[in-house]
Write a protein that holds these residues in place. Structure first.
Motif, PDB file in Angstrom:
ATOM      1  N   PRO A 142       0.890  -1.195  -0.051  1.00  0.00           N
ATOM      2  CA  PRO A 142       0.084   0.098  -0.131  1.00  0.00           C
ATOM      3  C   PRO A 142       0.793   1.369   0.081  1.00  0.00           C
ATOM      4  CG  PRO A 142      -0.649  -1.467   1.659  1.00  0.00           C
ATOM      5  CD  PRO A 142       0.497  -2.080   1.078  1.00  0.00           C
ATOM      6  N   THR A 143       2.039   1.131   0.687  1.00  0.00           N
ATOM      7  CA  THR A 143       2.865   2.422   0.685  1.00  0.00           C
ATOM      8  C   THR A 143       3.399   2.894  -0.617  1.00  0.00           C
ATOM      9  OG1 THR A 143       3.526   1.648   3.099  1.00  0.00           O
ATOM     10  CG2 THR A 143       4.897   3.450   2.043  1.00  0.00           C
ATOM     11  N   ALA A 144       3.907   1.570  -1.375  1.00  0.00           N
ATOM     12  CA  ALA A 144       4.388   1.881  -2.644  1.00  0.00           C
ATOM     13  C   ALA A 144       3.088   2.417  -3.598  1.00  0.00           C
ATOM     14  CB  ALA A 144       4.795   0.379  -3.302  1.00  0.00           C
ATOM     15  N   ARG A 145       2.080   1.939  -3.308  1.00  0.00           N
ATOM     16  CA  ARG A 145       0.955   2.423  -4.125  1.00  0.00           C
ATOM     17  C   ARG A 145       0.609   3.748  -4.039  1.00  0.00           C
ATOM     18  NH1 ARG A 145      -4.150  -1.451  -3.704  1.00  0.00           N
ATOM     19  NH2 ARG A 145      -5.012   0.252  -5.132  1.00  0.00           N
ATOM     20  N   ALA A 146       0.900   4.390  -2.931  1.00  0.00           N
ATOM     21  CA  ALA A 146       0.473   5.574  -2.348  1.00  0.00           C
ATOM     22  C   ALA A 146       1.615   6.546  -2.764  1.00  0.00           C
ATOM     23  CB  ALA A 146       0.278   5.532  -0.782  1.00  0.00           C
ATOM     24  N   THR A 147       2.618   6.032  -3.317  1.00  0.00           N
ATOM     25  CA  THR A 147       3.648   7.047  -3.481  1.00  0.00           C
ATOM     26  C   THR A 147       3.779   7.393  -5.076  1.00  0.00           C
ATOM     27  OG1 THR A 147       5.211   5.532  -2.167  1.00  0.00           O
ATOM     28  CG2 THR A 147       6.412   6.747  -3.820  1.00  0.00           C
TER      29      THR A 147
ATOM     30  N   ALA B 108      12.317  13.157  -0.244  1.00  0.00           N
ATOM     31  CA  ALA B 108      11.019  13.823  -0.830  1.00  0.00           C
ATOM     32  C   ALA B 108       9.842  12.875  -0.678  1.00  0.00           C
ATOM     33  CB  ALA B 108      10.859  14.675  -2.215  1.00  0.00           C
ATOM     34  N   GLY B 109      10.108  11.651  -0.716  1.00  0.00           N
ATOM     35  CA  GLY B 109       9.241  10.474  -0.598  1.00  0.00           C
ATOM     36  C   GLY B 109       8.925  10.303   0.792  1.00  0.00           C
ATOM     37  N   LEU B 110       9.657  10.843   1.858  1.00  0.00           N
ATOM     38  CA  LEU B 110       9.027  10.709   3.124  1.00  0.00           C
ATOM     39  C   LEU B 110       7.785  11.606   3.164  1.00  0.00           C
ATOM     40  CD1 LEU B 110      12.280  11.404   5.035  1.00  0.00           C
ATOM     41  CD2 LEU B 110      11.025   9.284   5.046  1.00  0.00           C
ATOM     42  N   GLN B 111       7.455  12.558   2.361  1.00  0.00           N
ATOM     43  CA  GLN B 111       6.142  13.223   2.680  1.00  0.00           C
ATOM     44  C   GLN B 111       4.999  12.320   2.529  1.00  0.00           C
ATOM     45  OE1 GLN B 111       4.671  16.182  -0.309  1.00  0.00           O
ATOM     46  NE2 GLN B 111       4.888  17.468   1.549  1.00  0.00           N
ATOM     47  N   ASP B 112       4.110  12.093   3.526  1.00  0.00           N
ATOM     48  CA  ASP B 112       3.029  11.275   3.753  1.00  0.00           C
ATOM     49  C   ASP B 112       2.060  12.177   3.961  1.00  0.00           C
ATOM     50  OD1 ASP B 112       1.283   9.188   4.308  1.00  0.00           O
ATOM     51  OD2 ASP B 112       2.423   8.365   5.818  1.00  0.00           O
ATOM     52  N   PRO B 113       0.768  12.196   2.941  1.00  0.00           N
ATOM     53  CA  PRO B 113      -0.288  13.068   2.718  1.00  0.00           C
ATOM     54  C   PRO B 113      -1.370  12.291   3.902  1.00  0.00           C
ATOM     55  CG  PRO B 113       0.012  11.900   0.912  1.00  0.00           C
ATOM     56  CD  PRO B 113       1.030  11.360   1.662  1.00  0.00           C
ATOM     57  N   ALA B 114      -0.997  11.328   4.492  1.00  0.00           N
ATOM     58  CA  ALA B 114      -1.843  10.645   5.400  1.00  0.00           C
ATOM     59  C   ALA B 114      -1.198  10.780   6.918  1.00  0.00           C
ATOM     60  CB  ALA B 114      -2.492   9.384   5.166  1.00  0.00           C
ATOM     61  N   ALA B 115      -0.146  11.706   7.270  1.00  0.00           N
ATOM     62  CA  ALA B 115       0.333  11.439   8.241  1.00  0.00           C
ATOM     63  C   ALA B 115      -0.352  11.987   9.441  1.00  0.00           C
ATOM     64  CB  ALA B 115       2.017  12.404   8.204  1.00  0.00           C
ATOM     65  N   ALA B 116      -1.049  12.737   9.302  1.00  0.00           N
ATOM     66  CA  ALA B 116      -1.894  13.184  10.605  1.00  0.00           C
ATOM     67  C   ALA B 116      -2.865  11.940  10.881  1.00  0.00           C
ATOM     68  CB  ALA B 116      -2.735  14.210  10.189  1.00  0.00           C
ATOM     69  N   LEU B 117      -3.236  11.258  10.007  1.00  0.00           N
ATOM     70  CA  LEU B 117      -4.309  10.040  10.352  1.00  0.00           C
ATOM     71  C   LEU B 117      -3.657   9.187  10.996  1.00  0.00           C
ATOM     72  CD1 LEU B 117      -7.348   9.273   9.562  1.00  0.00           C
ATOM     73  CD2 LEU B 117      -6.175   8.154   7.732  1.00  0.00           C
ATOM     74  N   LEU B 118      -2.461   8.777  10.610  1.00  0.00           N
ATOM     75  CA  LEU B 118      -1.720   7.782  11.072  1.00  0.00           C
ATOM     76  C   LEU B 118      -0.829   7.968  12.376  1.00  0.00           C
ATOM     77  CD1 LEU B 118       0.041   6.738   7.591  1.00  0.00           C
ATOM     78  CD2 LEU B 118      -2.216   6.106   8.611  1.00  0.00           C
ATOM     79  N   GLU B 119      -0.794   9.282  12.920  1.00  0.00           N
ATOM     80  CA  GLU B 119       0.040   9.499  14.081  1.00  0.00           C
ATOM     81  C   GLU B 119      -0.236   8.826  15.182  1.00  0.00           C
ATOM     82  OE1 GLU B 119      -0.308  13.698  14.761  1.00  0.00           O
ATOM     83  OE2 GLU B 119       1.099  14.185  13.286  1.00  0.00           O
ATOM     84  N   ALA B 120      -1.495   8.422  15.615  1.00  0.00           N
ATOM     85  CA  ALA B 120      -1.916   7.655  16.668  1.00  0.00           C
ATOM     86  C   ALA B 120      -1.899   6.245  16.650  1.00  0.00           C
ATOM     87  CB  ALA B 120      -3.290   8.128  17.239  1.00  0.00           C
ATOM     88  N   LEU B 121      -1.246   5.626  15.507  1.00  0.00           N
ATOM     89  CA  LEU B 121      -1.192   4.249  15.391  1.00  0.00           C
ATOM     90  C   LEU B 121       0.012   3.711  15.950  1.00  0.00           C
ATOM     91  CD1 LEU B 121      -2.016   3.797  11.436  1.00  0.00           C
ATOM     92  CD2 LEU B 121      -3.479   3.940  13.467  1.00  0.00           C
TER      93      LEU B 121
END
Lengths: 302, 182, 289
Positions: free
Chosen positions: B11-16, B59-72
């Motif tokens: 999924p990470t690869a697909r989100a890249t 630049a690939g470190l940028q995660d558009p869903a970072a806020a959603l994943l913070e509490a995981l």
């Protein structure tokens, strides 16, 4: 929240299209000029240009050739500064406002022309610096050595490259979804351009982005008598060639045709940033200019 | 936990977003091929490639869903490592392709790894809002300064990523480890 | 269904049979409207076509079929569309803001896009609308530093700039706290004195408190139209509460105290409850299917 009408004057009469465009250009230019990146890059370019000083025993035309690539940091900075507002415009803001998308794009481009003026200023600085240094050494043969200055045609390349930098920033800013991805993209695009000798082979020279003259043209074997060549040729021999005699060739016509090629590329890139109506005109004009520029250079090169 | 990362890789690869990186790789391959055509050493092109690829990986470190994943339960550092692996592996492959196409003296992935690690370290320690942008700009800035700063101690220090890449890699990795909770 | 709310002052917004399709989906289906001054609320479940209808009314989308008249002009013509847009304020469902701008810069920028070129007037106007939405003390902060509710208010201020005669707002109360919602009502009520405000919402209490007229949409069609009181009245005698599930109910749900509230045909002996706009809305959307 409070009363909306309190303290509000009625709106002035509707403005003309040119007034609106001017107001938009002003707002966009103010924001673009506030970006520190192009100014830092300009400082690096000026610093790099100042460091180009002819040294005894250097490769013929070494410092002459080194002048052009010093503009690369500035061009990178211009592209980045222009890419930011174009990337911002990917968001649909005030979609129901009367100012159409093509007017907004035009305003951004007009605001970015200030950076073209900066590139022109850099060209002027290069011209002044070369005169201050008394010219740059370009030839090596006794009696034919000469201190040269870049011609107006060569210096015009800085301005046209400024236009290209604006167009590249606009295109990538509009098309690339993540701002952070623009940094490596613009870096590689501009710094590969800095390696100007990649386009040294005669067949790829017309396609170069940064054209650095003089071109080195092979004129005869090592056994040839240099005095048999025309006296106005700037000859280069071993050990500065891979064998045989070559001549350093500087041409204003080649530089002008190269500018036409670059303007064609700029128009093609602008087509990627322009809204759909009008894009075809830019594509057609860009293609025509690019082809004319390449053909022109082919014709001019001996 | 590692099986979680393995399962999250696809999924990470697909989100890249791969298009900018692929375009960049194509451009670098073309430039390296031209160096052979021009019969000139490709060191400068490979140095540009190292900085460009490193910036792309960071630049690939940028995660558009970072806020959603913070509490995981999977920590932010583990997610960073996953993203680096996903984007870094193709970048290394491109590097080896460029290296094999050229006759440069600058060889091996040292400079690429050193610049990538430096960029990641900056991204880890920089203020969160601009972390990835600053991290991705670091390899670019180091290369540019290396080109402009005249010879001397400063220039030598800036060039460590070229002259002593493995030490730079080690130091930057230590900085990343120290900032693993950031 | 033809919906008319215009008063003696005349119709500001008129549609006849407008339809919009996206592939095989009909998002807006044969909608007739005639709206005058005042506030009109559009209610409907997710995917009912509210946003598409509002985008058409805001001239952002063109209908595939039917005619549209806004402020007496036909937006199908580019010249008329530009004229309408000069007098229109639009708040999209997910408003996009340039987060690197301050609220003042953002509203000022939108004012330029609305063709206001007098810089001094623009600044005063931007400050006034920001003051009106309660952001007077935050107008120089970067938008990215503001809370979600404040960002929503920046977008609302952008829609209000230039005193539009037609205001189209897609879920304007999203992210606003109760105090701000009440304040929003005054702002919109004032705009409604001189023009037409069309807003979509999922909040029936908002509609009851704010709107003179309600449209209920379902599957692209307007399935009910009237005043909020009339919408509540639709459920008169058809709402009741009990402790058990009722097979005759069209909709049932658990209330806070643990009893069940039902809308539909009450069984014999059930004591009717006082209907709300919520009950009326649930009833008409269920009956429409």
């Amino acid at each position: 929240m409070s009363a909306v009408t309190a303290g509000r004057a009625p709106a002035p009469a509707v403005s003309t299209r040119s007034h609106v465009l001017r107001a938009l250009v002003h707002a966009e230019a103010r924001r673009m000029m506030r970006n520190p990146v192009p100014w830092l890059c300009l400082a690096l370019s000026v610093w790099g240009m100042w460091m180009v000083v002819p040294e005894p025993g250097e490769w013929p035309a070494s410092s002459y050739e080194a002048m052009n690539p010093t503009a690369v940091p500035l061009l990178f900075g211009i592209s980045l500064a222009v890419a930011v507002p174009f990337h911002r415009a990917r968001l649909e803001v005030a979609p129901a406002a009367p100012v159409a998308e093509h007017q907004r794009v035009l305003a951004r481009l007009l605001a970015a022309t200030l950076f073209v003026l900066v590139a022109a200023g850099f060209a002027g600085l290069v011209a002044w610096r070369e005169r201050d240094l008394g010219g740059l050494w370009i030839g090596m043969e006794p009696g034919r050595t000469t201190e040269a200055l870049h011609t107006t045609a060569e210096l015009s390349q800085f301005v046209v490259l400024g236009v290209l930098a604006v167009a590249l920033g606009a295109a990538l800013g509009r098309r690339v979804s993540r701002l952070v991805a623009l940094v490596p993209a613009l870096f590689v695009l501009w710094f590969v351009v800095m390696v100007y000798w990649l386009f040294g082979h005669a067949s790829v020279t017309p396609f170069s982005i940064m054209q650095v003259q003089p071109l080195v043209l092979e004129v005869g074997p090592a056994t040839a008598d240099p005095l048999s060549f025309p006296s106005d040729w700037l000859l280069v021999g071993e050990p500065h060639t891979s064998g045989g005699w070559a001549r350093q060739w500087v041409s204003g016509a080649l530089a002008w045709w190269h500018d036409v090629w670059l303007l064609g590329l700029a128009a093609l890139l602008l087509a990627a940033a322009w809204p759909r109506p009008g894009r075809r005109v830019l594509l057609a004009a860009g293609l025509a200019l690019a082809v004319a520029g390449v053909v022109g250079q082919h014709v001019v090169i001996p | 936990m590692s099986s979680v990362l393995v399962q999250a890789a696809l999924p990470t690869a697909r989100a890249t977003r791969w298009t900018p990186g692929a375009a960049l790789a194509g451009l670098l391959v073309a430039a390296t091929a031209l160096t052979g055509y021009a019969d000139r050493p490709a060191d400068l092109v490979l140095a540009i490639a190292a900085a460009g690829l490193a910036a792309t990986v960071v630049a690939g470190l940028q995660d558009p869903a970072a806020a959603l994943l913070e509490a995981l339960p999977v920590s932010v550092m583990r997610r960073r490592v996953l993203r680096l692996a996903v984007v870094g592996a193709p970048a290394l492959a491109v590097w080896w392709l460029l290296d094999s196409l050229s006759t440069a003296q600058l060889s091996g992935p040292g400079p690429l790894l050193a610049l990538t690690a430096t960029g990641v370290a900056v991204a880890v320690w920089a203020p969160p809002r601009r972390a990835v942008l600053l991290g991705a700009s670091t390899p670019v800035a180091l290369f540019t300064l290396h080109q402009v700063v005249p010879s001397g101690t400063t220039s030598d220090v800036i060039a460590w990523w070229l002259t002593d890449p493995w030490w730079v890699l080690a130091a930057a990795t230590l900085l990343c480890v120290a900032g693993r909770r950031r | 269904m033809t919906t008319t709310t215009h008063t003696a002052t005349g119709t500001l917004l008129e549609t006849a049979g407008i339809t919009k399709r996206f592939g095989s989906l009909t998002a807006v289906d044969d909608v007739d409207l005639g709206l005058g001054r005042g506030i009109v609320g559009v209610l409907g479940p997710n995917g009912a076509g509210k946003t598409t209808l509002l985008r058409i009314l805001a001239t952002v989308l063109a209908p595939d079929r039917g005619s549209l008249s806004l402020l007496g002009l036909d937006p199908a013509s580019p010249t008329a569309r530009t004229e309408v847009r000069r007098r229109l304020g639009y708040l999209p469902q997910s408003p996009r803001l340039y987060t690197g701008f301050t609220p003042l810069e953002m509203v000022d920028y939108v004012a330029i896009l609305k063709e206001h070129t007098d810089a001094a007037w623009r600044r005063r106007e931007a400050a006034a609308v920001l003051e009106a939405v309660g952001l007077g003390d935050r107008m120089h902060k970067r938008i990215r530093t503001l809370s979600g509710g404040m960002q929503q208010r920046v977008a609302l201020a952008s829609a209000l700039v230039g005193s539009p005669d037609l205001l189209v707002l897609d879920e304007p109360a999203t992210g606003l706290d109760p105090e701000q919602r009440i304040a929003l009502r005054s702002v919109l009520a004032e705009t409604a004195h001189r023009g037409c405000v069309v807003l979509s919402t999922h909040n029936t209490a908002e509609v009851a408190a704010l709107c003179q007229h309600v449209l209920v949409m379902d599957r692209g069609r307007i399935c009910w139209s009237g005043t909020p009181a009339a919408l509540a009245g639709e459920a008169e005698g058809r709402v009741w509460e009990s402790d058990v599930e009722e097979p005759t109910a069209l909709r049932s749900w658990l209330t806070g105290p643990g009893t069940r509230r039902h809308v539909g045909t009450p069984p014999a002996g059930a004591s009717p409850a006082v209907p709300t706009v919520d009950d009326g809305y649930l009833l008409v959307t269920r009956l429409a299917r």
